[in-house]
Design an enzyme around this catalytic site. Structure first.
Site, PDB file in Angstrom:
ATOM      1  N   GLU A   1       0.827  -1.212   0.000  1.00  8.48           N
ATOM      2  CA  GLU A   1       0.000   0.000   0.000  1.00  8.48           C
ATOM      3  C   GLU A   1       0.862   1.263   0.000  1.00  8.48           C
ATOM      4  OE1 GLU A   1      -2.893   1.170  -0.303  1.00  8.48           O
ATOM      5  OE2 GLU A   1      -4.396  -0.350   0.146  1.00  8.48           O
TER       6      GLU A   1
ATOM      7  N   ASN B   1     -10.614   5.995   1.946  1.00  7.97           N
ATOM      8  CA  ASN B   1      -9.588   5.647   0.973  1.00  7.97           C
ATOM      9  C   ASN B   1      -9.508   6.709  -0.119  1.00  7.97           C
ATOM     10  OD1 ASN B   1      -7.619   3.782   0.022  1.00  7.97           O
ATOM     11  ND2 ASN B   1      -8.955   2.081   0.579  1.00  7.97           N
TER      12      ASN B   1
ATOM     13  N   ASP C   1      -9.987   1.826  -4.482  1.00  5.94           N
ATOM     14  CA  ASP C   1      -8.973   1.807  -3.420  1.00  5.94           C
ATOM     15  C   ASP C   1      -8.132   3.079  -3.487  1.00  5.94           C
ATOM     16  OD1 ASP C   1      -7.070   0.916  -1.474  1.00  5.94           O
ATOM     17  OD2 ASP C   1      -7.466  -1.152  -2.020  1.00  5.94           O
TER      18      ASP C   1
END
Length: 293
Positions: A23, A154, A204
């Site tokens: 991430e 997000n 995302d």
């Protein structure tokens, strides 16, 4: 339905080690390195131009990171926002905006044009209850709650001029935008831009290009969705990994797209490890901001 162009770019895999939840890639233009996290390892990584990888183990789940003016790295851990010193690996707590709330952890975060670290949470309850939030963390460690009632905060990104903030709820399957004052960090009311269809993936992590288009990782569908300011998907960039979690622009000219990925089940039931990918971007990215510390 808006028609969009579709591309299958040449992909480079940049690391050999497997990631669990890759991430938060962030390009450091001063040092010419790429930072990213593995949320569950938990660890922060720094990749050099020659491929060398530095690893900084973290004491709690690592959701995100951002650059600071001083060279420190702001890291969003389950235990709060910490400052990482890359020279010795030391961590200093700046604040804990989530204050130990149950069924919650810091998730996606990014430094805004106001020099503050914007960090959201993920509702970890099963089933989710809508306890996720978005916080604005100031350089002095003070913080405010900007959004509440989310499932998984997000997709933070800002327009090139800093007057618009983009945000997604990846479990709620939508992208929204808010007017933004880059001098004060004040936001307007959220305006819903896009509801993701099943084949578009969950919205995302995201990045902004220099033309004002929003690149959203469609996790579980293996694609980057490039959206115009009205929320229409105008381009789809197909990737060889279903678990793409967040893109960022980097390289000397900001024309390389780096994409982190999380581990995902393959069709045969085995797990495909998370990784870090790169592709040549059709447009330069908007420069990222640094926290005023």
């Amino acid at each position: 339905m808006t028609k969009h162009a579709r591309f299958t770019p040449q992909i480079r895999r940049l690391i050999d080690i497997p990631l669990q939840v890759g991430e938060s890639p962030v390009w450091d233009d001063r040092e010419g390195v790429l930072w990213f996290v593995d949320t569950l390892a938990p660890a922060v990584f720094r990749r050099h131009g020659d491929g060398r990888l530095d690893r900084f183990d973290m004491p709690a789940a690592a959701g995100c990171l951002g650059l600071c003016e001083s060279g420190l790295i702001a890291v969003g851990l389950q235990t709060g926002v910490h400052l990482l010193d890359p020279h010795d690996g030391s961590l200093t707590l700046l604040c804990n905006p989530d204050q130990g709330r149950p069924d919650s952890r810091l998730n996606d975060g990014k430094v805004g044009p106001d020099g503050c670290f914007w960090v959201g949470t993920r509702d970890e309850a099963v089933p989710q209850t809508g306890n996720a939030r978005l916080y604005r963390v100031a350089p002095d460690g003070s913080f405010t709650t900007v959004l509440d009632g989310l499932l998984t905060s997000n997709g933070l990104a800002w327009s090139p001029d800093g007057t618009r903030m983009y945000h997604s709820d990846s479990s709620g399957l939508f992208v929204q935008a808010l007017d933004f004052d880059p001098a004060t960090g004040t936001t307007g009311q959220p305006v819903r831009l896009h509801d993701n269809a099943p084949d578009e993936g969950r919205p995302d992590g995201a990045a902004m290009d220099a033309e004002g288009y929003y690149w959203s990782a469609g996790v579980r569908s293996g694609r980057l969705n490039r959206m115009d300011p009205q929320g229409n998907i105008v381009e789809v960039w197909d990737l060889p990994h279903k678990g793409c979690s967040m893109p960022c622009f980097g390289g000397p000219d900001l024309r390389t797209l780096y994409v982190t990925c999380l581990h995902m089940p393959r069709e045969d039931g085995t797990m495909e490890p998370g990784t870090l990918l790169a592709l040549d971007a059709p447009v330069a990215g908007a420069p990222v901001h640094r926290m005023a510390i």
